[in-house]
Design an enzyme around this catalytic site. Structure first.
Site, PDB file in Angstrom:
ATOM      1  CB  CYS A 174       3.909  -4.046 -12.161  1.00 18.55           C
ATOM      2  SG  CYS A 174       3.471  -2.780 -10.963  1.00 18.55           S
ATOM      3  CG  ASP A 192      -5.155  -1.219   0.343  1.00 18.94           C
ATOM      4  OD1 ASP A 192      -3.952  -0.873   0.288  1.00 18.94           O
ATOM      5  OD2 ASP A 192      -5.515  -2.405   0.524  1.00 18.94           O
ATOM      6  CG  HIS A 235       7.192  -0.036 -12.733  1.00 24.14           C
ATOM      7  ND1 HIS A 235       6.270  -0.825 -12.083  1.00 24.14           N
ATOM      8  CD2 HIS A 235       8.404  -0.543 -12.421  1.00 24.14           C
ATOM      9  CE1 HIS A 235       6.907  -1.777 -11.416  1.00 24.14           C
ATOM     10  NE2 HIS A 235       8.206  -1.625 -11.601  1.00 24.14           N
ATOM     11  CG  ASN A 275       4.544   0.037   4.095  1.00 22.87           C
ATOM     12  OD1 ASN A 275       4.730   0.688   5.121  1.00 22.87           O
ATOM     13  ND2 ASN A 275       3.399  -0.553   3.836  1.00 22.87           N
ATOM     14  N   GLY A 332       7.981  -3.810   4.974  1.00 19.69           N
ATOM     15  CA  GLY A 332       6.560  -4.129   4.823  1.00 19.69           C
ATOM     16  C   GLY A 332       6.009  -3.945   3.427  1.00 19.69           C
ATOM     17  CG  HIS A 355       2.061   1.709  -2.927  1.00 22.92           C
ATOM     18  ND1 HIS A 355       2.956   0.781  -3.419  1.00 22.92           N
ATOM     19  CD2 HIS A 355       1.700   1.277  -1.700  1.00 22.92           C
ATOM     20  CE1 HIS A 355       3.127  -0.175  -2.520  1.00 22.92           C
ATOM     21  NE2 HIS A 355       2.382   0.100  -1.462  1.00 22.92           N
ATOM     22  CG  HIS A 407      -0.157   2.623   2.351  1.00 21.23           C
ATOM     23  ND1 HIS A 407      -0.999   1.550   2.216  1.00 21.23           N
ATOM     24  CD2 HIS A 407       1.064   2.171   1.975  1.00 21.23           C
ATOM     25  CE1 HIS A 407      -0.313   0.482   1.799  1.00 21.23           C
ATOM     26  NE2 HIS A 407       0.951   0.836   1.650  1.00 21.23           N
TER      27      HIS A 407
END
Ligand code: 5GP
Ligand code: ZN
Length: 107
Positions: free
Chosen positions: A4, A30, A46, A87, A93, A100, A102
């Site tokens: 990962c 990002d 995780h 997403n 997407g 996470h 965004h």
């Protein structure tokens, strides 16, 4: 999770432009920004995606802390407005299967 990419960033085995870190979250830039400011708020636990959240393990609170951390860093950066986006799954997407949030802003 050995394969990962975000676990590797958390473990510092690959570099990132980290702007915030505490015991359960990291926020970094990002690598391929889709806005003037594009940060990723990532829990150290995780969890592959939103569908995998386990309320019995406190993941609901964790998601709350992710949103509040995004709000706080946006305030620190003097962002007047922003988008917060999850997403979910391939057809939604999602490309990196470590949950996470965004944070996107143009000012
Ligand atoms: P997703 O489409 O899974 O919601 O978003 C994954 C995001 O992670 C993408 O915006 C992508 O640019 C970013 N990303 C992928 N690999 C890396 C990396 O190694 N470092 C950083 N900083 N961002 C990454
Ligand atoms: Zn991971």
């Amino acid at each position: 999770m050995d394969d990962c990419i975000f676990c590797k960033i958390i473990a510092k085995s690959i570099p990132s432009e980290t702007v915030f870190e505490n015991e359960d979250l990291i926020i970094f830039k990002d690598i391929n920004p889709k806005a003037r400011h594009h940060l990723l708020v990532v829990p150290k636990k995780h969890i592959p995606m939103i569908k995998d959240l386990n309320t019995e393990e406190g993941d609901g609170d964790l998601v709350g802390r992710m949103v509040l951390a995004a709000r706080d860093i946006a305030k620190e950066m003097n962002l007047s407005g922003y988008q917060l986006q999850f997403n979910v799954d391939k057809s939604g997407g999602q490309v990196v299967f470590h949950i996470h949030l965004h944070l996107l802003s143009n000012g």
